[in-house]
Design a protein around this motif. Structure first.
Motif, PDB file in Angstrom:
ATOM      1  N   ARG A 636       0.863  -1.168   0.000  1.00  0.00           N
ATOM      2  CA  ARG A 636       0.000   0.000   0.000  1.00  0.00           C
ATOM      3  C   ARG A 636       0.902   1.221   0.000  1.00  0.00           C
ATOM      4  O   ARG A 636       1.719   1.392   0.914  1.00  0.00           O
ATOM      5  N   ILE A 637       0.789   2.042  -1.019  1.00  0.00           N
ATOM      6  CA  ILE A 637       1.664   3.202  -1.165  1.00  0.00           C
ATOM      7  C   ILE A 637       0.821   4.468  -1.149  1.00  0.00           C
ATOM      8  O   ILE A 637      -0.095   4.619  -1.957  1.00  0.00           O
ATOM      9  N   GLN A 638       1.116   5.353  -0.204  1.00  0.00           N
ATOM     10  CA  GLN A 638       0.475   6.666  -0.183  1.00  0.00           C
ATOM     11  C   GLN A 638       1.490   7.699  -0.628  1.00  0.00           C
ATOM     12  O   GLN A 638       2.586   7.783  -0.079  1.00  0.00           O
ATOM     13  N   ASP A 639       1.142   8.467  -1.626  1.00  0.00           N
ATOM     14  CA  ASP A 639       2.061   9.451  -2.175  1.00  0.00           C
ATOM     15  C   ASP A 639       2.445  10.496  -1.128  1.00  0.00           C
ATOM     16  O   ASP A 639       1.663  10.815  -0.216  1.00  0.00           O
ATOM     17  N   GLY A 640       3.629  11.032  -1.294  1.00  0.00           N
ATOM     18  CA  GLY A 640       4.061  12.132  -0.442  1.00  0.00           C
ATOM     19  C   GLY A 640       3.458  13.456  -0.901  1.00  0.00           C
ATOM     20  O   GLY A 640       2.868  13.560  -1.975  1.00  0.00           O
ATOM     21  N   PHE A 641       3.589  14.462  -0.080  1.00  0.00           N
ATOM     22  CA  PHE A 641       3.061  15.784  -0.420  1.00  0.00           C
ATOM     23  C   PHE A 641       3.797  16.834   0.409  1.00  0.00           C
ATOM     24  O   PHE A 641       4.453  16.519   1.409  1.00  0.00           O
ATOM     25  N   THR A 642       3.676  18.080  -0.011  1.00  0.00           N
ATOM     26  CA  THR A 642       4.343  19.195   0.660  1.00  0.00           C
ATOM     27  C   THR A 642       3.306  20.212   1.104  1.00  0.00           C
ATOM     28  O   THR A 642       2.430  20.599   0.324  1.00  0.00           O
ATOM     29  N   MET A 643       3.396  20.633   2.355  1.00  0.00           N
ATOM     30  CA  MET A 643       2.526  21.671   2.895  1.00  0.00           C
ATOM     31  C   MET A 643       3.362  22.905   3.201  1.00  0.00           C
ATOM     32  O   MET A 643       4.439  22.804   3.805  1.00  0.00           O
ATOM     33  N   ALA A 644       2.875  24.069   2.775  1.00  0.00           N
ATOM     34  CA  ALA A 644       3.579  25.331   3.021  1.00  0.00           C
ATOM     35  C   ALA A 644       2.573  26.385   3.473  1.00  0.00           C
ATOM     36  O   ALA A 644       1.499  26.521   2.880  1.00  0.00           O
ATOM     37  N   ASP A 645       2.919  27.111   4.542  1.00  0.00           N
ATOM     38  CA  ASP A 645       2.064  28.161   5.094  1.00  0.00           C
ATOM     39  C   ASP A 645       2.859  29.455   5.203  1.00  0.00           C
ATOM     40  O   ASP A 645       4.087  29.440   5.382  1.00  0.00           O
ATOM     41  N   PHE A 646       2.147  30.582   5.129  1.00  0.00           N
ATOM     42  CA  PHE A 646       2.800  31.890   5.239  1.00  0.00           C
ATOM     43  C   PHE A 646       1.898  32.826   6.027  1.00  0.00           C
ATOM     44  O   PHE A 646       0.675  32.831   5.835  1.00  0.00           O
ATOM     45  N   THR A 647       2.495  33.621   6.917  1.00  0.00           N
ATOM     46  CA  THR A 647       1.739  34.640   7.654  1.00  0.00           C
ATOM     47  C   THR A 647       2.526  35.945   7.685  1.00  0.00           C
ATOM     48  O   THR A 647       3.767  35.943   7.742  1.00  0.00           O
ATOM     49  N   LEU A 648       1.795  37.047   7.642  1.00  0.00           N
ATOM     50  CA  LEU A 648       2.362  38.395   7.743  1.00  0.00           C
ATOM     51  C   LEU A 648       1.572  39.149   8.802  1.00  0.00           C
ATOM     52  O   LEU A 648       0.344  39.271   8.689  1.00  0.00           O
ATOM     53  N   THR A 649       2.252  39.624   9.842  1.00  0.00           N
ATOM     54  CA  THR A 649       1.584  40.254  10.985  1.00  0.00           C
ATOM     55  C   THR A 649       2.104  41.669  11.194  1.00  0.00           C
ATOM     56  O   THR A 649       3.320  41.913  11.159  1.00  0.00           O
ATOM     57  N   LYS A 650       1.190  42.599  11.415  1.00  0.00           N
ATOM     58  CA  LYS A 650       1.530  44.003  11.700  1.00  0.00           C
ATOM     59  C   LYS A 650       0.898  44.396  13.019  1.00  0.00           C
ATOM     60  O   LYS A 650      -0.275  44.117  13.286  1.00  0.00           O
ATOM     61  N   SER A 651       1.711  45.003  13.887  1.00  0.00           N
ATOM     62  CA  SER A 651       1.241  45.464  15.191  1.00  0.00           C
ATOM     63  C   SER A 651       0.940  46.952  15.152  1.00  0.00           C
ATOM     64  O   SER A 651       1.658  47.739  14.502  1.00  0.00           O
ATOM     65  N   PHE A 652      -0.110  47.347  15.860  1.00  0.00           N
ATOM     66  CA  PHE A 652      -0.520  48.740  15.943  1.00  0.00           C
ATOM     67  C   PHE A 652      -0.731  49.119  17.407  1.00  0.00           C
ATOM     68  O   PHE A 652      -0.864  48.257  18.269  1.00  0.00           O
ATOM     69  N   TRP A 653      -0.792  50.409  17.651  1.00  0.00           N
ATOM     70  CA  TRP A 653      -1.196  50.966  18.942  1.00  0.00           C
ATOM     71  C   TRP A 653      -0.394  50.326  20.086  1.00  0.00           C
ATOM     72  O   TRP A 653      -0.938  49.723  20.982  1.00  0.00           O
ATOM     73  N   LYS A 654       0.934  50.474  19.989  1.00  0.00           N
ATOM     74  CA  LYS A 654       1.852  49.966  21.010  1.00  0.00           C
ATOM     75  C   LYS A 654       1.657  48.463  21.261  1.00  0.00           C
ATOM     76  O   LYS A 654       1.622  48.000  22.399  1.00  0.00           O
ATOM     77  N   GLU A 655       1.536  47.711  20.166  1.00  0.00           N
ATOM     78  CA  GLU A 655       1.396  46.250  20.178  1.00  0.00           C
ATOM     79  C   GLU A 655       0.095  45.777  20.832  1.00  0.00           C
ATOM     80  O   GLU A 655      -0.030  44.608  21.205  1.00  0.00           O
TER      81      GLU A 655
END
Length: 708
Positions: A636-655
């Protein structure tokens, strides 16, 4: 096929070798990677505070001094990944694989060992309510979690049954700097999931702290075929709430209560039948409710002792409703005989008493771990119970360990657990851990542990049958027993505002009588396991031999501005078929790579994070027969895969305000193809592939932190 397997293993080992050489080179070079001094900020505080761990320790301990290798995922990383529940958080974690079931939820494996062997806890209290042997990770929200601690390998001496493969401990928030604190979170996702949460904290006095939090999570469902009423990813609604009340007796002792409530409804809508004349459909609704209470004390006793005691009570209820929806009449009618309620509850008391003599080479820990579980429901079939639809099991244990430190560089710890189980004869379970510090930067850790797990009530007596599943319990199951070996080389060097960490760790697991789902046939003596019957009817049976082995490498570098991490591991899975088919290798190997990068523009209050996880294909061998009845090797062979995530965070009002734009599954992976076995596994309706994700998903999150 054999030559290809060996070639892949050699390629994996070469990769590990070159990465290890890089690790050793970096670790032995002078610290040229320092930075100019920066003013202290919240990022630096997070960098320093992650050191203290509590899981499997005599008392809260700096991670560098711990005998065990404890992996910590701190709150900042949870926010960087945009994770709202434990499933999303562990998707990118090394040595952990996540699997999906559209009704039972997500499950996991750790170092190749399935989730039924991994104990999941919240503040040391076990989470109950396993489905198909696993805790649904998507039901464990992270809104009030300060950090997650993971220990790989058997922890049966300290935590008993279900800790044969390791433990995952979610640590909740219990303190705050401001007198009053209010946190508001809103997260909206492109795939139709919205989440709203609020948390309030108050230091009522200098010694009493109250924290309350709750929220709502709704997912509208997703399918690639809009013409059908049923969807692959079912709609769901979740409500959750938590409460904490802590009382600081003095600077070294505290008493606290925690309570939590969780409610979920999953809709499994059916396709329209007879669309031309009086159309109708059968719809399933799965309602889950969890209610947990715990009361804990921890702190110094006198000058040289530390006491931790926790008592808890958990309730879990799963209610299934099947309705016939008549579209012309615009009505829904219950289908007789298709309604079902299963209730599970558990009570526990765990207490440890440890010595802390700084001037003595010998210290000890003794403890008790008492656990009682029961189950009620029409599908509970326990012939030994005097009550119909009821079953119970108790596990009452005492354990202890001795820690010997003849000199500062060497620490040895030996432990032993004795348990009385009301259904199984539990053996004495030993463990031995060793830590040797070569110098300020390098340390060796090694361990040998045995594990024991008795079957739970669902594996023994519960019948789970619906349109997607046909799973039977088996009252003739034997308890699992295991041996585990680990050996690792660890490196850590710190500057004022930077840290470099790395490790190379090998492991070996040998589990006897591992409980697994197999297709079955009916015989005069009862049910018996079978291979590839295509009936898609499954029951729990013992697998005589189950082994995994492998090696893991990780390296991380952290400053207030930059965080980099890289992980590589290869995990070998034992082929039972190799005992009868010598042309097969004893192990097949799967490679995993993961890495992350975070950069912070401190003056701008901006940060960007990228997470990548590469999963190799998995190959499992099993004996089967050809047309002539000869035994051959199936795979039984299950193919491999790649997961990639990205986040961009901006803080305001003295965090005080954080705005995050993120994307999960950038490569839009949805399924992993499966070849060579009857599709669907324990779940009917398989299509030759395993669902991985609904696909690429963009989200926006706003967090407001108000303190005064």
């Amino acid at each position: 096929m054999v030559k290809q397997s060996r070639s892949n293993l050699q390629e994996h080992m070469r990769t590990i070798f070159f990465v290890c050489c890089f690790f050793i080179t970096i670790g032995t070079c002078p610290p040229l990677y320092g930075q100019a001094s920066l003013p202290p900020d919240s990022s630096l505080w997070a960098l320093q505070l992650q050191d203290v761990i509590v899981t499997a320790q005599y008392a809260p301990t700096d991670s560098r001094n711990a005998v065990h290798d404890v992996i910590t995922i701190r709150e900042e990383v949870i926010e960087q990944r945009g994770a709202t529940n434990l499933e999303q958080l562990l998707q990118q974690e090394a040595n952990i694989r996540i699997r999906q079931d559209m009704v039972l939820g997500s499950s996991m494996s750790l170092l190749g060992i399935d989730g039924q062997n991994v104990k999941i806890m919240v503040d040391g209290v076990p989470v109950i309510g396993r489905q198909d042997g696993n805790i649904d990770l998507s039901q464990l929200n992270l809104n009030n979690i300060e950090r997650v601690e993971i220990v790989e390998g058997p922890m049966s001496v300290s935590y008993g049954t279900d800790a044969l493969g390791g433990v995952i401990n979610l640590i909740t928030k219990k303190s705050q700097l401001d007198r009053y604190d209010l946190n508001l979170t809103s997260q909206v996702e492109a795939r139709g999931e919205n989440r709203y949460a609020a948390a309030f904290g108050a230091r009522l006095t200098d010694d009493i702290t109250l924290r309350l939090n709750g929220g709502y999570d709704v997912f509208g469902g997703f399918s690639e075929n809009d013409s059908l009423r049923s969807v692959l990813w079912n709609p769901r609604e979740q409500w959750f709430a938590d409460a904490y009340l802590g009382y600081r007796l003095d600077d070294k002792r505290k008493l606290f209560y925690t309570g939590s409530f969780f409610d979920e409804e999953v809709q499994n809508l059916g396709n329209i039948r007879r669309p031309q004349f009086k159309p109708y459909a059968f719809d399933d609704f799965y309602l889950t409710r969890r209610i947990n209470h715990s009361l804990a004390y921890e702190g110094q006793v006198g000058k040289n002792y530390y006491l931790q005691a926790t008592t808890g009570y958990n309730q879990f209820r799963r209610y299934k409703r099947t309705l016939r929806t008549n579209f012309e009449e615009n009505e829904q009618l219950e289908v007789p005989g298709m309604q079902d309620t299963a209730r599970f509850s558990g009570a526990m008391l765990r207490a440890t008493f440890a010595s802390q003599y700084a001037d003595s080479p010998l210290n000890f820990q003794v403890g008790v771990d008492l656990r009682y579980d029961d189950a009620t429901g029409q599908r509970i079939q326990d012939s030994l119970s005097s009550r119909e639809g009821f079953s119970q099991i108790g596990d009452y244990a005492a354990f202890g360990s001795l820690r010997y430190q003849p000199w500062e560089a060497l620490t040895a710890e030996a432990g032993l657990r004795y348990a009385y189980n009301t259904r199984y004869e539990a053996p004495l379970v030993p463990s031995f851990h060793l830590k040797y510090r070569l110098n300020e930067q390098w340390a060796l850790r090694g361990s040998y542990s045995q594990g024991f797990r008795s079957p739970d009530l669902k594996e023994l007596f519960f019948e789970f049958i619906d349109i997607n599943h046909f799973i039977l319990g088996n009252p003739n199951l034997r308890a699992e027993r295991s041996d585990n070996l680990q050996l690792g080389l660890f490196y850590e060097q710190r500057g004022d505002e930077w840290r470099l960490k790395g490790k190379i760790k090998g492991f070996y697991n040998d589990i006897r009588d591992k409980i697994e789902l197999f297709e079955y046939i009916e015989t005069d003596e009862g049910i018996a396991p079978a291979i590839d019957t295509s009936t898609l009817r499954f029951a729990y049976f013992n697998q005589a031999v189950y082994k995994t082995q492998g090696i893991n490498f990780s390296l991380s570098y952290s400053t207030p501005r930059l965080e980099l991490s890289a992980n590589a591991s290869t995990i070998g899975y034992y082929n039972p078929a190799s005992e009868d088919l010598p042309e097969l290798d004893a192990f097949t190997y799967a490679m995993e790579y993961s890495g992350s990068a975070t950069y912070r523009w401190l003056k701008a209050g901006l940060s960007a994070s990228l997470f990548v996880r590469v999963n190799d294909r998995q190959v499992n061998f099993f004996p089967t027969t050809d047309a002539e009845g000869n035994t051959i090797a199936g795979q039984r062979i299950q193919d491999g895969f790649t997961m990639a995530d990205f986040t961009l965070t901006k803080s305001f009002w003295k965090e005080r305000i954080d705005l995050t734009l993120g994307a999960r599954n950038l490569l839009d992976v949805r399924r992993a193809n499966i070849q060579g076995a009857a599709s669907g596994g324990a779940h009917s309706g398989g299509t030759g592939s395993a669902p991985v994700s609904p696909g690429r998903n963009v989200f926006v999150r706003m967090m407001v932190d108000l303190g005064w």
